[in-house]
Design a protein around this motif. Sequence first.
Motif, PDB file in Angstrom:
ATOM      1  N   ASP A 167      62.062  53.097 -25.442  1.00  0.00           N
ATOM      2  CA  ASP A 167      60.937  53.555 -24.450  1.00  0.00           C
ATOM      3  C   ASP A 167      60.394  55.160 -24.813  1.00  0.00           C
ATOM      4  O   ASP A 167      60.041  56.043 -24.284  1.00  0.00           O
ATOM      5  CB  ASP A 167      61.438  53.969 -23.060  1.00  0.00           C
ATOM      6  N   LEU A 168      60.527  55.159 -26.496  1.00  0.00           N
ATOM      7  CA  LEU A 168      59.992  56.428 -27.045  1.00  0.00           C
ATOM      8  C   LEU A 168      59.100  55.764 -28.397  1.00  0.00           C
ATOM      9  O   LEU A 168      59.293  55.735 -29.313  1.00  0.00           O
ATOM     10  CB  LEU A 168      61.505  57.015 -27.712  1.00  0.00           C
ATOM     11  N   PRO A 169      57.829  55.373 -27.945  1.00  0.00           N
ATOM     12  CA  PRO A 169      57.171  54.683 -28.799  1.00  0.00           C
ATOM     13  C   PRO A 169      56.580  55.662 -29.990  1.00  0.00           C
ATOM     14  O   PRO A 169      56.230  54.994 -31.161  1.00  0.00           O
ATOM     15  CB  PRO A 169      55.806  54.497 -27.944  1.00  0.00           C
ATOM     16  N   ASP A 170      56.657  57.080 -29.986  1.00  0.00           N
ATOM     17  CA  ASP A 170      56.448  57.732 -31.169  1.00  0.00           C
ATOM     18  C   ASP A 170      57.531  58.036 -32.104  1.00  0.00           C
ATOM     19  O   ASP A 170      57.433  58.842 -32.966  1.00  0.00           O
ATOM     20  CB  ASP A 170      55.702  58.930 -30.741  1.00  0.00           C
ATOM     21  N   ALA A 171      58.906  57.603 -31.529  1.00  0.00           N
ATOM     22  CA  ALA A 171      60.035  57.760 -32.350  1.00  0.00           C
ATOM     23  C   ALA A 171      59.949  57.322 -33.755  1.00  0.00           C
ATOM     24  O   ALA A 171      59.369  56.290 -34.070  1.00  0.00           O
ATOM     25  CB  ALA A 171      61.239  57.461 -31.462  1.00  0.00           C
ATOM     26  N   PRO A 172      60.642  58.062 -34.821  1.00  0.00           N
ATOM     27  CA  PRO A 172      60.702  57.470 -36.059  1.00  0.00           C
ATOM     28  C   PRO A 172      61.634  56.084 -36.137  1.00  0.00           C
ATOM     29  O   PRO A 172      62.344  55.688 -35.466  1.00  0.00           O
ATOM     30  CB  PRO A 172      61.331  58.286 -37.173  1.00  0.00           C
ATOM     31  N   GLU A 173      61.401  55.157 -36.913  1.00  0.00           N
ATOM     32  CA  GLU A 173      62.155  53.895 -37.340  1.00  0.00           C
ATOM     33  C   GLU A 173      63.307  54.375 -38.051  1.00  0.00           C
ATOM     34  O   GLU A 173      63.638  55.316 -38.555  1.00  0.00           O
ATOM     35  CB  GLU A 173      61.476  52.875 -38.231  1.00  0.00           C
ATOM     36  N   PRO A 174      64.270  53.304 -37.925  1.00  0.00           N
ATOM     37  CA  PRO A 174      65.706  53.775 -38.775  1.00  0.00           C
ATOM     38  C   PRO A 174      65.441  53.619 -40.056  1.00  0.00           C
ATOM     39  O   PRO A 174      64.512  53.139 -40.627  1.00  0.00           O
ATOM     40  CB  PRO A 174      66.570  52.432 -38.374  1.00  0.00           C
ATOM     41  N   ASP A 175      66.395  54.316 -40.719  1.00  0.00           N
ATOM     42  CA  ASP A 175      66.311  54.462 -42.408  1.00  0.00           C
ATOM     43  C   ASP A 175      66.144  52.944 -42.900  1.00  0.00           C
ATOM     44  O   ASP A 175      67.046  52.211 -42.508  1.00  0.00           O
ATOM     45  CB  ASP A 175      67.354  55.386 -43.075  1.00  0.00           C
ATOM     46  N   TYR A 176      65.485  52.809 -43.936  1.00  0.00           N
ATOM     47  CA  TYR A 176      65.355  51.334 -44.569  1.00  0.00           C
ATOM     48  C   TYR A 176      66.697  50.969 -45.140  1.00  0.00           C
ATOM     49  O   TYR A 176      67.098  49.785 -45.008  1.00  0.00           O
ATOM     50  CB  TYR A 176      64.346  51.276 -45.647  1.00  0.00           C
ATOM     51  N   GLU A 177      67.342  51.812 -45.894  1.00  0.00           N
ATOM     52  CA  GLU A 177      68.519  51.320 -46.562  1.00  0.00           C
ATOM     53  C   GLU A 177      69.766  51.273 -45.455  1.00  0.00           C
ATOM     54  O   GLU A 177      70.491  50.160 -45.542  1.00  0.00           O
ATOM     55  CB  GLU A 177      69.327  52.473 -47.566  1.00  0.00           C
ATOM     56  N   ALA A 178      69.707  51.843 -44.475  1.00  0.00           N
ATOM     57  CA  ALA A 178      70.534  51.678 -43.192  1.00  0.00           C
ATOM     58  C   ALA A 178      70.463  50.457 -42.560  1.00  0.00           C
ATOM     59  O   ALA A 178      71.483  49.528 -42.317  1.00  0.00           O
ATOM     60  CB  ALA A 178      70.599  52.946 -42.229  1.00  0.00           C
ATOM     61  N   LEU A 179      69.245  50.054 -42.349  1.00  0.00           N
ATOM     62  CA  LEU A 179      68.807  48.784 -42.009  1.00  0.00           C
ATOM     63  C   LEU A 179      69.352  47.444 -42.747  1.00  0.00           C
ATOM     64  O   LEU A 179      69.783  46.711 -42.561  1.00  0.00           O
ATOM     65  CB  LEU A 179      67.437  48.567 -41.582  1.00  0.00           C
ATOM     66  N   GLN A 180      69.291  47.807 -44.182  1.00  0.00           N
ATOM     67  CA  GLN A 180      69.892  46.882 -45.032  1.00  0.00           C
ATOM     68  C   GLN A 180      71.245  46.705 -45.090  1.00  0.00           C
ATOM     69  O   GLN A 180      71.888  45.532 -45.249  1.00  0.00           O
ATOM     70  CB  GLN A 180      69.442  47.244 -46.388  1.00  0.00           C
ATOM     71  N   VAL A 181      71.953  47.730 -44.757  1.00  0.00           N
ATOM     72  CA  VAL A 181      73.363  47.769 -44.538  1.00  0.00           C
ATOM     73  C   VAL A 181      73.711  47.089 -43.308  1.00  0.00           C
ATOM     74  O   VAL A 181      74.679  46.295 -43.424  1.00  0.00           O
ATOM     75  CB  VAL A 181      73.946  49.104 -44.593  1.00  0.00           C
ATOM     76  N   THR A 182      72.905  47.161 -42.260  1.00  0.00           N
ATOM     77  CA  THR A 182      73.343  46.571 -40.866  1.00  0.00           C
ATOM     78  C   THR A 182      73.107  45.102 -41.187  1.00  0.00           C
ATOM     79  O   THR A 182      73.957  44.118 -40.778  1.00  0.00           O
ATOM     80  CB  THR A 182      72.356  47.207 -39.972  1.00  0.00           C
ATOM     81  N   ALA A 183      71.913  44.838 -41.824  1.00  0.00           N
ATOM     82  CA  ALA A 183      71.482  43.355 -42.013  1.00  0.00           C
ATOM     83  C   ALA A 183      72.684  42.762 -43.143  1.00  0.00           C
ATOM     84  O   ALA A 183      73.179  41.545 -42.635  1.00  0.00           O
ATOM     85  CB  ALA A 183      70.455  43.166 -42.778  1.00  0.00           C
ATOM     86  N   ARG A 184      73.215  43.327 -43.896  1.00  0.00           N
ATOM     87  CA  ARG A 184      74.281  42.784 -44.951  1.00  0.00           C
ATOM     88  C   ARG A 184      75.476  42.506 -44.219  1.00  0.00           C
ATOM     89  O   ARG A 184      76.260  41.787 -44.251  1.00  0.00           O
ATOM     90  CB  ARG A 184      74.626  44.007 -45.987  1.00  0.00           C
ATOM     91  N   THR A 185      75.957  43.468 -43.098  1.00  0.00           N
ATOM     92  CA  THR A 185      76.995  43.161 -42.099  1.00  0.00           C
ATOM     93  C   THR A 185      76.883  42.185 -41.444  1.00  0.00           C
ATOM     94  O   THR A 185      77.694  41.087 -41.267  1.00  0.00           O
ATOM     95  CB  THR A 185      77.231  44.657 -41.498  1.00  0.00           C
ATOM     96  N   LEU A 186      75.733  41.742 -40.735  1.00  0.00           N
ATOM     97  CA  LEU A 186      75.514  40.641 -39.999  1.00  0.00           C
ATOM     98  C   LEU A 186      75.397  39.461 -40.915  1.00  0.00           C
ATOM     99  O   LEU A 186      75.833  38.465 -40.286  1.00  0.00           O
ATOM    100  CB  LEU A 186      74.076  40.914 -39.064  1.00  0.00           C
ATOM    101  N   ASP A 187      74.934  39.403 -42.159  1.00  0.00           N
ATOM    102  CA  ASP A 187      75.009  38.360 -42.804  1.00  0.00           C
ATOM    103  C   ASP A 187      76.282  38.040 -43.085  1.00  0.00           C
ATOM    104  O   ASP A 187      76.723  36.855 -43.052  1.00  0.00           O
ATOM    105  CB  ASP A 187      74.482  38.558 -44.245  1.00  0.00           C
ATOM    106  N   GLY A 188      77.327  38.904 -43.277  1.00  0.00           N
ATOM    107  CA  GLY A 188      78.837  38.656 -43.488  1.00  0.00           C
ATOM    108  C   GLY A 188      79.322  37.996 -42.232  1.00  0.00           C
ATOM    109  O   GLY A 188      80.280  37.078 -42.367  1.00  0.00           O
ATOM    110  N   LEU A 189      78.911  38.381 -41.021  1.00  0.00           N
ATOM    111  CA  LEU A 189      79.493  37.627 -39.702  1.00  0.00           C
ATOM    112  C   LEU A 189      78.837  36.357 -39.433  1.00  0.00           C
ATOM    113  O   LEU A 189      79.614  35.606 -39.115  1.00  0.00           O
ATOM    114  CB  LEU A 189      79.165  38.534 -38.844  1.00  0.00           C
ATOM    115  N   PHE A 190      77.557  36.135 -39.757  1.00  0.00           N
ATOM    116  CA  PHE A 190      76.851  34.644 -39.649  1.00  0.00           C
ATOM    117  C   PHE A 190      77.324  33.882 -40.762  1.00  0.00           C
ATOM    118  O   PHE A 190      77.361  32.501 -40.378  1.00  0.00           O
ATOM    119  CB  PHE A 190      75.290  35.247 -39.479  1.00  0.00           C
TER     120      PHE A 190
END
Length: 234
Positions: A167-190
Amino acid sequence: MRAPERGALPLWLATTLGRAYGRVTEVVQGLSDEDFARPTRCSGMAVGPLLVHLLYDAERALAAFASPSAAAPDRDFVSYWKDFPPHPGGEDETAFVRTVASAYRRPSDGLVRHWRELSEAAVRAAAFALVDKDQRIETQGHVLRVQDFVATLIVEATVHHLDLVVDLPDAPEPDYEALQVTARTLDGLFGPEAWDVIAWDTTTYVLKATGRLPLDDDDLDLLGTHASRLPLIG
Protein backbone atom coordinates in the motif's frame (compact mmCIF):
# COMPACT_ATOMS: atom_id res chain seq x y z
CA MET A 1 10.22 -22.34 -19.62
CA ARG A 2 13.21 -23.07 -17.45
CA ALA A 3 13.64 -20.79 -14.45
CA PRO A 4 16.60 -18.39 -14.72
CA GLU A 5 19.89 -19.65 -13.33
CA ARG A 6 20.31 -18.22 -9.84
CA GLY A 7 23.89 -19.31 -9.21
CA ALA A 8 25.66 -19.53 -5.88
CA LEU A 9 25.18 -17.23 -2.92
CA PRO A 10 26.92 -13.85 -3.23
CA LEU A 11 30.51 -13.69 -2.04
CA TRP A 12 29.94 -10.59 0.10
CA LEU A 13 26.78 -11.60 1.98
CA ALA A 14 27.13 -8.88 4.62
CA THR A 15 27.01 -6.27 1.86
CA THR A 16 23.86 -7.87 0.44
CA LEU A 17 22.29 -7.92 3.90
CA GLY A 18 23.23 -4.27 4.34
CA ARG A 19 21.47 -3.36 1.11
CA ALA A 20 18.42 -5.49 1.99
CA TYR A 21 18.07 -3.82 5.39
CA GLY A 22 18.91 -0.45 3.88
CA ARG A 23 16.08 -0.74 1.37
CA VAL A 24 13.66 -1.44 4.23
CA THR A 25 14.95 1.73 5.89
CA GLU A 26 14.32 3.63 2.66
CA VAL A 27 10.74 2.35 2.65
CA VAL A 28 9.90 3.53 6.16
CA GLN A 29 12.08 6.57 6.85
CA GLY A 30 9.94 9.04 4.90
CA LEU A 31 6.55 7.82 6.12
CA SER A 32 4.15 9.84 8.24
CA ASP A 33 2.95 8.47 11.57
CA GLU A 34 -0.38 7.69 9.91
CA ASP A 35 1.35 5.60 7.23
CA PHE A 36 2.42 3.07 9.85
CA ALA A 37 -1.24 2.02 10.08
CA ARG A 38 -1.36 1.15 6.36
CA PRO A 39 -2.03 -2.52 5.51
CA THR A 40 0.65 -4.99 4.45
CA ARG A 41 0.52 -8.42 2.87
CA CYS A 42 0.78 -9.99 6.36
CA SER A 43 -2.67 -10.62 7.76
CA GLY A 44 -3.37 -8.52 10.86
CA MET A 45 -0.10 -6.58 10.59
CA ALA A 46 0.03 -2.98 9.49
CA VAL A 47 3.32 -1.35 8.47
CA GLY A 48 4.25 -0.53 12.08
CA PRO A 49 3.81 -4.03 13.53
CA LEU A 50 5.57 -5.61 10.55
CA LEU A 51 8.54 -3.30 11.05
CA VAL A 52 8.58 -4.40 14.70
CA HIS A 53 8.68 -8.01 13.49
CA LEU A 54 11.70 -7.17 11.33
CA LEU A 55 13.30 -5.25 14.18
CA TYR A 56 13.13 -8.32 16.41
CA ASP A 57 14.65 -10.38 13.60
CA ALA A 58 17.64 -8.02 13.54
CA GLU A 59 17.84 -8.31 17.33
CA ARG A 60 17.79 -12.12 17.03
CA ALA A 61 20.64 -11.82 14.52
CA LEU A 62 22.74 -9.90 17.03
CA ALA A 63 22.11 -12.58 19.65
CA ALA A 64 23.02 -15.32 17.17
CA PHE A 65 26.29 -13.68 16.11
CA ALA A 66 27.20 -13.52 19.80
CA SER A 67 26.36 -17.23 20.25
CA PRO A 68 29.00 -19.22 18.35
CA SER A 69 28.67 -22.99 18.39
CA ALA A 70 31.14 -25.85 18.18
CA ALA A 71 28.41 -28.27 17.08
CA ALA A 72 28.03 -29.52 13.53
CA PRO A 73 25.50 -27.58 11.44
CA ASP A 74 22.13 -29.26 11.20
CA ARG A 75 20.60 -26.75 8.78
CA ASP A 76 21.73 -24.71 5.79
CA PHE A 77 20.13 -21.64 4.21
CA VAL A 78 17.52 -23.80 2.43
CA SER A 79 16.69 -26.51 4.97
CA TYR A 80 16.36 -23.87 7.71
CA TRP A 81 12.98 -22.92 6.24
CA LYS A 82 11.59 -26.44 6.30
CA ASP A 83 10.88 -26.03 10.02
CA PHE A 84 8.53 -23.12 9.39
CA PRO A 85 4.90 -23.70 8.38
CA PRO A 86 3.39 -21.65 5.57
CA HIS A 87 1.66 -19.35 8.04
CA PRO A 88 3.96 -18.92 11.04
CA GLY A 89 3.51 -16.78 14.11
CA GLY A 90 -0.22 -16.90 14.47
CA GLU A 91 -2.40 -14.64 16.58
CA ASP A 92 -0.02 -14.50 19.55
CA GLU A 93 2.87 -13.06 17.53
CA THR A 94 0.56 -10.67 15.68
CA ALA A 95 -0.90 -9.39 18.93
CA PHE A 96 2.59 -9.00 20.42
CA VAL A 97 4.05 -6.93 17.57
CA ARG A 98 0.90 -4.82 17.40
CA THR A 99 1.22 -4.06 21.10
CA VAL A 100 4.89 -3.15 20.77
CA ALA A 101 4.21 -0.97 17.72
CA SER A 102 1.47 0.89 19.57
CA ALA A 103 3.98 1.84 22.28
CA TYR A 104 5.80 4.11 19.81
CA ARG A 105 3.88 7.38 20.05
CA ARG A 106 5.68 8.69 16.95
CA PRO A 107 6.68 5.62 14.91
CA SER A 108 8.07 7.80 12.12
CA ASP A 109 10.73 8.85 14.62
CA GLY A 110 11.19 6.34 17.43
CA LEU A 111 10.38 3.09 15.65
CA VAL A 112 12.32 3.98 12.51
CA ARG A 113 15.31 5.10 14.57
CA HIS A 114 15.21 1.88 16.61
CA TRP A 115 15.00 -0.21 13.43
CA ARG A 116 17.89 1.65 11.81
CA GLU A 117 20.14 1.27 14.86
CA LEU A 118 19.49 -2.45 15.29
CA SER A 119 19.61 -3.33 11.60
CA GLU A 120 22.87 -1.46 11.02
CA ALA A 121 24.39 -3.11 14.08
CA ALA A 122 23.32 -6.52 12.77
CA VAL A 123 25.02 -5.82 9.43
CA ARG A 124 28.26 -4.83 11.18
CA ALA A 125 28.11 -7.99 13.29
CA ALA A 126 27.49 -10.07 10.17
CA ALA A 127 30.54 -8.59 8.44
CA PHE A 128 32.69 -9.41 11.45
CA ALA A 129 31.30 -12.96 11.78
CA LEU A 130 31.77 -13.72 8.09
CA VAL A 131 35.54 -13.22 8.36
CA ASP A 132 35.65 -16.82 9.59
CA LYS A 133 33.77 -18.83 6.95
CA ASP A 134 33.74 -21.90 9.21
CA GLN A 135 32.07 -20.12 12.11
CA ARG A 136 28.76 -21.57 13.24
CA ILE A 137 25.99 -19.95 15.23
CA GLU A 138 22.95 -21.13 17.16
CA THR A 139 19.48 -19.78 16.50
CA GLN A 140 15.99 -21.10 17.09
CA GLY A 141 17.23 -24.50 18.20
CA HIS A 142 19.51 -25.09 15.20
CA VAL A 143 23.14 -24.66 14.23
CA LEU A 144 24.04 -23.00 10.92
CA ARG A 145 27.23 -21.84 9.29
CA VAL A 146 27.34 -18.09 9.48
CA GLN A 147 26.97 -17.57 5.73
CA ASP A 148 23.84 -19.74 5.69
CA PHE A 149 22.40 -17.78 8.61
CA VAL A 150 23.04 -14.43 6.91
CA ALA A 151 21.27 -15.74 3.80
CA THR A 152 18.18 -16.50 5.91
CA LEU A 153 18.20 -12.92 7.21
CA ILE A 154 18.30 -11.64 3.64
CA VAL A 155 15.30 -13.78 2.72
CA GLU A 156 13.31 -12.56 5.73
CA ALA A 157 14.08 -8.91 4.95
CA THR A 158 13.33 -9.27 1.23
CA VAL A 159 10.00 -11.06 1.59
CA HIS A 160 8.81 -8.63 4.24
CA HIS A 161 10.00 -5.69 2.14
CA LEU A 162 7.51 -6.88 -0.49
CA ASP A 163 4.90 -7.18 2.27
CA LEU A 164 5.53 -3.64 3.49
CA VAL A 165 5.11 -1.88 0.14
CA VAL A 166 1.73 -3.29 -0.96
CA ASP A 167 0.00 0.00 0.00
CA LEU A 168 3.06 2.23 -0.53
CA PRO A 169 3.18 2.70 -4.31
CA ASP A 170 6.16 5.06 -4.27
CA ALA A 171 8.37 2.82 -2.14
CA PRO A 172 11.64 1.42 -3.55
CA GLU A 173 11.86 -2.17 -4.71
CA PRO A 174 13.97 -4.74 -2.82
CA ASP A 175 17.64 -5.02 -3.67
CA TYR A 176 18.22 -7.08 -6.83
CA GLU A 177 20.86 -9.34 -5.30
CA ALA A 178 18.71 -9.89 -2.19
CA LEU A 179 15.88 -10.98 -4.48
CA GLN A 180 18.24 -13.45 -6.13
CA VAL A 181 19.24 -14.92 -2.75
CA THR A 182 15.54 -15.29 -1.93
CA ALA A 183 14.81 -16.95 -5.26
CA ARG A 184 17.84 -19.24 -4.83
CA THR A 185 16.43 -20.32 -1.47
CA LEU A 186 13.01 -21.01 -2.97
CA ASP A 187 14.68 -22.98 -5.77
CA GLY A 188 16.26 -25.21 -3.16
CA LEU A 189 12.92 -25.79 -1.44
CA PHE A 190 10.96 -26.32 -4.66
CA GLY A 191 13.53 -28.46 -6.50
CA PRO A 192 14.49 -28.43 -10.21
CA GLU A 193 11.73 -30.84 -11.17
CA ALA A 194 9.26 -28.14 -10.13
CA TRP A 195 10.93 -24.83 -10.94
CA ASP A 196 12.05 -25.87 -14.41
CA VAL A 197 8.48 -25.16 -15.55
CA ILE A 198 8.16 -21.73 -13.93
CA ALA A 199 7.87 -18.73 -16.25
CA TRP A 200 7.53 -16.01 -13.63
CA ASP A 201 9.90 -13.10 -13.18
CA THR A 202 11.85 -13.17 -9.91
CA THR A 203 9.58 -10.86 -7.90
CA THR A 204 6.45 -12.71 -9.02
CA TYR A 205 8.15 -16.00 -8.18
CA VAL A 206 8.87 -14.79 -4.64
CA LEU A 207 5.33 -13.47 -4.17
CA LYS A 208 3.61 -16.59 -5.50
CA ALA A 209 5.96 -19.14 -3.95
CA THR A 210 5.42 -17.56 -0.53
CA GLY A 211 1.65 -17.26 -0.91
CA ARG A 212 1.62 -13.46 -1.28
CA LEU A 213 -0.10 -13.70 -4.67
CA PRO A 214 -2.66 -16.38 -5.55
CA LEU A 215 -2.09 -18.85 -8.34
CA ASP A 216 -4.28 -18.24 -11.38
CA ASP A 217 -5.54 -20.85 -13.84
CA ASP A 218 -2.48 -20.48 -16.06
CA ASP A 219 -0.22 -21.04 -13.04
CA LEU A 220 -2.14 -24.16 -12.06
CA ASP A 221 -1.86 -25.54 -15.59
CA LEU A 222 1.85 -24.70 -15.71
CA LEU A 223 2.72 -26.23 -12.33
CA GLY A 224 0.44 -29.25 -12.43
CA THR A 225 0.88 -31.39 -9.33
CA HIS A 226 3.61 -29.07 -8.03
CA ALA A 227 1.01 -26.37 -7.33
CA SER A 228 -0.07 -28.18 -4.17
CA ARG A 229 3.39 -27.59 -2.66
CA LEU A 230 2.91 -23.84 -2.54
CA PRO A 231 3.37 -21.77 -0.48
CA LEU A 232 6.88 -22.96 0.31
CA ILE A 233 7.36 -20.57 3.27
CA GLY A 234 5.14 -18.05 5.03
